[in-house]
Scaffold this motif. Structure first.
Motif, PDB file in Angstrom:
ATOM      1  N   ALA A  88      27.978 -18.124 -38.321  1.00 15.52           N
ATOM      2  CA  ALA A  88      26.591 -17.980 -37.860  1.00 15.52           C
ATOM      3  C   ALA A  88      26.391 -16.635 -37.179  1.00 15.52           C
ATOM      4  O   ALA A  88      25.353 -15.982 -37.360  1.00 15.52           O
ATOM      5  CB  ALA A  88      26.229 -19.121 -36.911  1.00 15.52           C
ATOM      6  N   PHE A  89      27.374 -16.203 -36.411  1.00 13.36           N
ATOM      7  CA  PHE A  89      27.293 -14.913 -35.742  1.00 13.36           C
ATOM      8  C   PHE A  89      27.235 -13.770 -36.755  1.00 13.36           C
ATOM      9  O   PHE A  89      26.400 -12.877 -36.653  1.00 13.36           O
ATOM     10  CB  PHE A  89      28.480 -14.716 -34.792  1.00 13.36           C
ATOM     11  CG  PHE A  89      28.509 -13.347 -34.204  1.00 13.36           C
ATOM     12  CD1 PHE A  89      27.657 -13.012 -33.172  1.00 13.36           C
ATOM     13  CD2 PHE A  89      29.363 -12.380 -34.694  1.00 13.36           C
ATOM     14  CE1 PHE A  89      27.648 -11.733 -32.648  1.00 13.36           C
ATOM     15  CE2 PHE A  89      29.365 -11.104 -34.177  1.00 13.36           C
ATOM     16  CZ  PHE A  89      28.506 -10.777 -33.150  1.00 13.36           C
ATOM     17  N   VAL A  90      28.112 -13.811 -37.736  1.00 14.32           N
ATOM     18  CA  VAL A  90      28.138 -12.762 -38.757  1.00 14.32           C
ATOM     19  C   VAL A  90      26.806 -12.746 -39.517  1.00 14.32           C
ATOM     20  O   VAL A  90      26.223 -11.682 -39.755  1.00 14.32           O
ATOM     21  CB  VAL A  90      29.333 -12.954 -39.711  1.00 14.32           C
ATOM     22  CG1 VAL A  90      29.234 -12.015 -40.905  1.00 14.32           C
ATOM     23  CG2 VAL A  90      30.639 -12.733 -38.964  1.00 14.32           C
TER      24      VAL A  90
ATOM     25  N   LEU B 288      19.822  -9.274 -38.519  1.00 18.22           N
ATOM     26  CA  LEU B 288      19.184  -8.306 -37.633  1.00 18.22           C
ATOM     27  C   LEU B 288      19.332  -6.892 -38.180  1.00 18.22           C
ATOM     28  O   LEU B 288      18.384  -6.102 -38.147  1.00 18.22           O
ATOM     29  CB  LEU B 288      19.763  -8.402 -36.217  1.00 18.22           C
ATOM     30  CG  LEU B 288      19.150  -7.449 -35.188  1.00 18.22           C
ATOM     31  CD1 LEU B 288      17.638  -7.595 -35.111  1.00 18.22           C
ATOM     32  CD2 LEU B 288      19.775  -7.688 -33.824  1.00 18.22           C
ATOM     33  N   THR B 289      20.493  -6.565 -38.708  1.00 17.37           N
ATOM     34  CA  THR B 289      20.700  -5.246 -39.301  1.00 17.37           C
ATOM     35  C   THR B 289      19.711  -5.024 -40.441  1.00 17.37           C
ATOM     36  O   THR B 289      19.057  -3.972 -40.516  1.00 17.37           O
ATOM     37  CB  THR B 289      22.145  -5.108 -39.813  1.00 17.37           C
ATOM     38  OG1 THR B 289      23.042  -5.251 -38.711  1.00 17.37           O
ATOM     39  CG2 THR B 289      22.372  -3.762 -40.473  1.00 17.37           C
TER      40      THR B 289
ATOM     41  N   ARG C  89      16.824 -10.867 -33.415  1.00 18.77           N
ATOM     42  CA  ARG C  89      17.443 -10.340 -32.193  1.00 18.77           C
ATOM     43  C   ARG C  89      17.792 -11.473 -31.230  1.00 18.77           C
ATOM     44  O   ARG C  89      18.887 -11.525 -30.674  1.00 18.77           O
ATOM     45  CB  ARG C  89      16.488  -9.357 -31.529  1.00 18.77           C
ATOM     46  CG  ARG C  89      16.994  -8.797 -30.210  1.00 18.77           C
ATOM     47  CD  ARG C  89      15.935  -7.983 -29.537  1.00 18.77           C
ATOM     48  NE  ARG C  89      14.886  -8.850 -29.038  1.00 18.77           N
ATOM     49  CZ  ARG C  89      14.065  -8.549 -28.061  1.00 18.77           C
ATOM     50  NH1 ARG C  89      14.127  -7.396 -27.468  1.00 18.77           N
ATOM     51  NH2 ARG C  89      13.161  -9.397 -27.662  1.00 18.77           N
ATOM     52  N   GLN C  90      16.862 -12.403 -31.047  1.00 14.52           N
ATOM     53  CA  GLN C  90      17.095 -13.522 -30.131  1.00 14.52           C
ATOM     54  C   GLN C  90      18.246 -14.397 -30.611  1.00 14.52           C
ATOM     55  O   GLN C  90      19.089 -14.820 -29.827  1.00 14.52           O
ATOM     56  CB  GLN C  90      15.824 -14.364 -29.979  1.00 14.52           C
ATOM     57  CG  GLN C  90      15.961 -15.497 -28.991  1.00 14.52           C
ATOM     58  CD  GLN C  90      16.291 -15.021 -27.586  1.00 14.52           C
ATOM     59  OE1 GLN C  90      15.822 -13.981 -27.135  1.00 14.52           O
ATOM     60  NE2 GLN C  90      17.115 -15.780 -26.882  1.00 14.52           N
ATOM     61  N   ARG C  91      18.308 -14.666 -31.916  1.00 15.57           N
ATOM     62  CA  ARG C  91      19.381 -15.498 -32.468  1.00 15.57           C
ATOM     63  C   ARG C  91      20.740 -14.839 -32.274  1.00 15.57           C
ATOM     64  O   ARG C  91      21.703 -15.484 -31.870  1.00 15.57           O
ATOM     65  CB  ARG C  91      19.113 -15.766 -33.955  1.00 15.57           C
ATOM     66  CG  ARG C  91      20.199 -16.569 -34.633  1.00 15.57           C
ATOM     67  CD  ARG C  91      20.220 -18.004 -34.141  1.00 15.57           C
ATOM     68  NE  ARG C  91      21.210 -18.747 -34.898  1.00 15.57           N
ATOM     69  CZ  ARG C  91      21.987 -19.671 -34.372  1.00 15.57           C
ATOM     70  NH1 ARG C  91      21.848 -20.015 -33.115  1.00 15.57           N
ATOM     71  NH2 ARG C  91      22.870 -20.286 -35.108  1.00 15.57           N
ATOM     72  N   LEU C  92      20.816 -13.540 -32.560  1.00 20.88           N
ATOM     73  CA  LEU C  92      22.076 -12.827 -32.380  1.00 20.88           C
ATOM     74  C   LEU C  92      22.485 -12.822 -30.916  1.00 20.88           C
ATOM     75  O   LEU C  92      23.651 -13.024 -30.583  1.00 20.88           O
ATOM     76  CB  LEU C  92      21.983 -11.399 -32.912  1.00 20.88           C
ATOM     77  CG  LEU C  92      23.276 -10.581 -32.797  1.00 20.88           C
ATOM     78  CD1 LEU C  92      24.423 -11.241 -33.559  1.00 20.88           C
ATOM     79  CD2 LEU C  92      23.054  -9.169 -33.285  1.00 20.88           C
TER      80      LEU C  92
ATOM     81  N   VAL D  55      26.716  -4.949 -29.153  1.00 22.84           N
ATOM     82  CA  VAL D  55      25.892  -4.393 -28.080  1.00 22.84           C
ATOM     83  C   VAL D  55      25.015  -3.276 -28.631  1.00 22.84           C
ATOM     84  O   VAL D  55      23.825  -3.192 -28.309  1.00 22.84           O
ATOM     85  CB  VAL D  55      26.773  -3.906 -26.901  1.00 22.84           C
ATOM     86  CG1 VAL D  55      25.968  -3.083 -25.920  1.00 22.84           C
ATOM     87  CG2 VAL D  55      27.423  -5.091 -26.207  1.00 22.84           C
ATOM     88  N   SER D  56      25.563  -2.431 -29.485  1.00 21.11           N
ATOM     89  CA  SER D  56      24.795  -1.339 -30.075  1.00 21.11           C
ATOM     90  C   SER D  56      23.649  -1.876 -30.930  1.00 21.11           C
ATOM     91  O   SER D  56      22.520  -1.395 -30.844  1.00 21.11           O
ATOM     92  CB  SER D  56      25.720  -0.465 -30.923  1.00 21.11           C
ATOM     93  OG  SER D  56      24.987   0.545 -31.566  1.00 21.11           O
ATOM     94  N   LEU D  57      23.938  -2.882 -31.739  1.00 22.35           N
ATOM     95  CA  LEU D  57      22.912  -3.471 -32.591  1.00 22.35           C
ATOM     96  C   LEU D  57      21.805  -4.109 -31.757  1.00 22.35           C
ATOM     97  O   LEU D  57      20.615  -3.922 -32.028  1.00 22.35           O
ATOM     98  CB  LEU D  57      23.547  -4.497 -33.526  1.00 22.35           C
ATOM     99  CG  LEU D  57      22.622  -5.204 -34.517  1.00 22.35           C
ATOM    100  CD1 LEU D  57      21.906  -4.190 -35.404  1.00 22.35           C
ATOM    101  CD2 LEU D  57      23.425  -6.184 -35.353  1.00 22.35           C
ATOM    102  N   LEU D  58      22.180  -4.843 -30.722  1.00 22.38           N
ATOM    103  CA  LEU D  58      21.179  -5.462 -29.848  1.00 22.38           C
ATOM    104  C   LEU D  58      20.369  -4.397 -29.105  1.00 22.38           C
ATOM    105  O   LEU D  58      19.165  -4.555 -28.915  1.00 22.38           O
ATOM    106  CB  LEU D  58      21.845  -6.428 -28.869  1.00 22.38           C
ATOM    107  CG  LEU D  58      22.339  -7.728 -29.490  1.00 22.38           C
ATOM    108  CD1 LEU D  58      23.204  -8.502 -28.507  1.00 22.38           C
ATOM    109  CD2 LEU D  58      21.176  -8.585 -29.969  1.00 22.38           C
ATOM    110  N   TRP D  59      21.013  -3.321 -28.708  1.00 17.87           N
ATOM    111  CA  TRP D  59      20.306  -2.239 -28.032  1.00 17.87           C
ATOM    112  C   TRP D  59      19.256  -1.635 -28.953  1.00 17.87           C
ATOM    113  O   TRP D  59      18.120  -1.374 -28.538  1.00 17.87           O
ATOM    114  CB  TRP D  59      21.299  -1.172 -27.568  1.00 17.87           C
ATOM    115  CG  TRP D  59      20.630  -0.024 -26.890  1.00 17.87           C
ATOM    116  CD1 TRP D  59      20.236   0.052 -25.590  1.00 17.87           C
ATOM    117  CD2 TRP D  59      20.242   1.217 -27.491  1.00 17.87           C
ATOM    118  NE1 TRP D  59      19.640   1.270 -25.347  1.00 17.87           N
ATOM    119  CE2 TRP D  59      19.631   1.986 -26.495  1.00 17.87           C
ATOM    120  CE3 TRP D  59      20.367   1.737 -28.775  1.00 17.87           C
ATOM    121  CZ2 TRP D  59      19.144   3.271 -26.748  1.00 17.87           C
ATOM    122  CZ3 TRP D  59      19.876   3.007 -29.020  1.00 17.87           C
ATOM    123  CH2 TRP D  59      19.274   3.760 -28.013  1.00 17.87           C
ATOM    124  N   GLN D  60      19.618  -1.409 -30.218  1.00 20.92           N
ATOM    125  CA  GLN D  60      18.665  -0.858 -31.178  1.00 20.92           C
ATOM    126  C   GLN D  60      17.466  -1.788 -31.351  1.00 20.92           C
ATOM    127  O   GLN D  60      16.320  -1.341 -31.392  1.00 20.92           O
ATOM    128  CB  GLN D  60      19.339  -0.661 -32.535  1.00 20.92           C
ATOM    129  CG  GLN D  60      20.341   0.459 -32.553  1.00 20.92           C
ATOM    130  CD  GLN D  60      21.049   0.521 -33.883  1.00 20.92           C
ATOM    131  OE1 GLN D  60      20.389   0.529 -34.917  1.00 20.92           O
ATOM    132  NE2 GLN D  60      22.355   0.550 -33.859  1.00 20.92           N
TER     133      GLN D  60
END
Length: 109
Positions: free
Chosen positions: A33-35, A41-42, A61-64, A88-93
């Protein structure tokens, strides 16, 4: 604002291998699920300029974020610092994209 995916490279999230020390704490379903959430999101960020709705990005974003916290609490990131940095980088973007959209007057979905 230009497309955030073009300004910031999106790192790939590689979960730790099956033999890593956290194996008993994380279920395969949580890891999958995480992957999937990372990939979603990507993809949403990459497609932001070509018609993807802002709501799709906010939901992804919220799910990740929820899954990343769940994995953090289970000790997943102790052995995968590269994956942690990528997440963290992906969530920051995504946070930056959503914030920029929110600050634009009259340009919301």
């Amino acid at each position: 604002m230009s497309n955030p995916a073009s300004r910031f490279p999106v790192p790939s999230c590689n979960p730790p291998k099956a033999g890593d020390s956290h194996k008993g704490a994380i279920s395969a379903a949580d890891e999958q699920a995480f992957v999937a959430a990372s990939e979603r999101l990507t993809a949403a960020l990459e497609q932001a300029g070509s018609g993807r709705t802002h709501e799709d990005i906010a939901i992804a974003r919220q799910r990740l974020r929820e899954l990343a916290v769940k994995l953090r609490d289970a000790g997943y990131w102790r052995s995968d610092k590269k994956g942690l940095r990528a997440t963290v980088s992906l969530l920051w973007q995504a946070d930056r994209y959503v914030s920029d959209i929110a600050l634009r007057p009259g340009d919301r979905d």
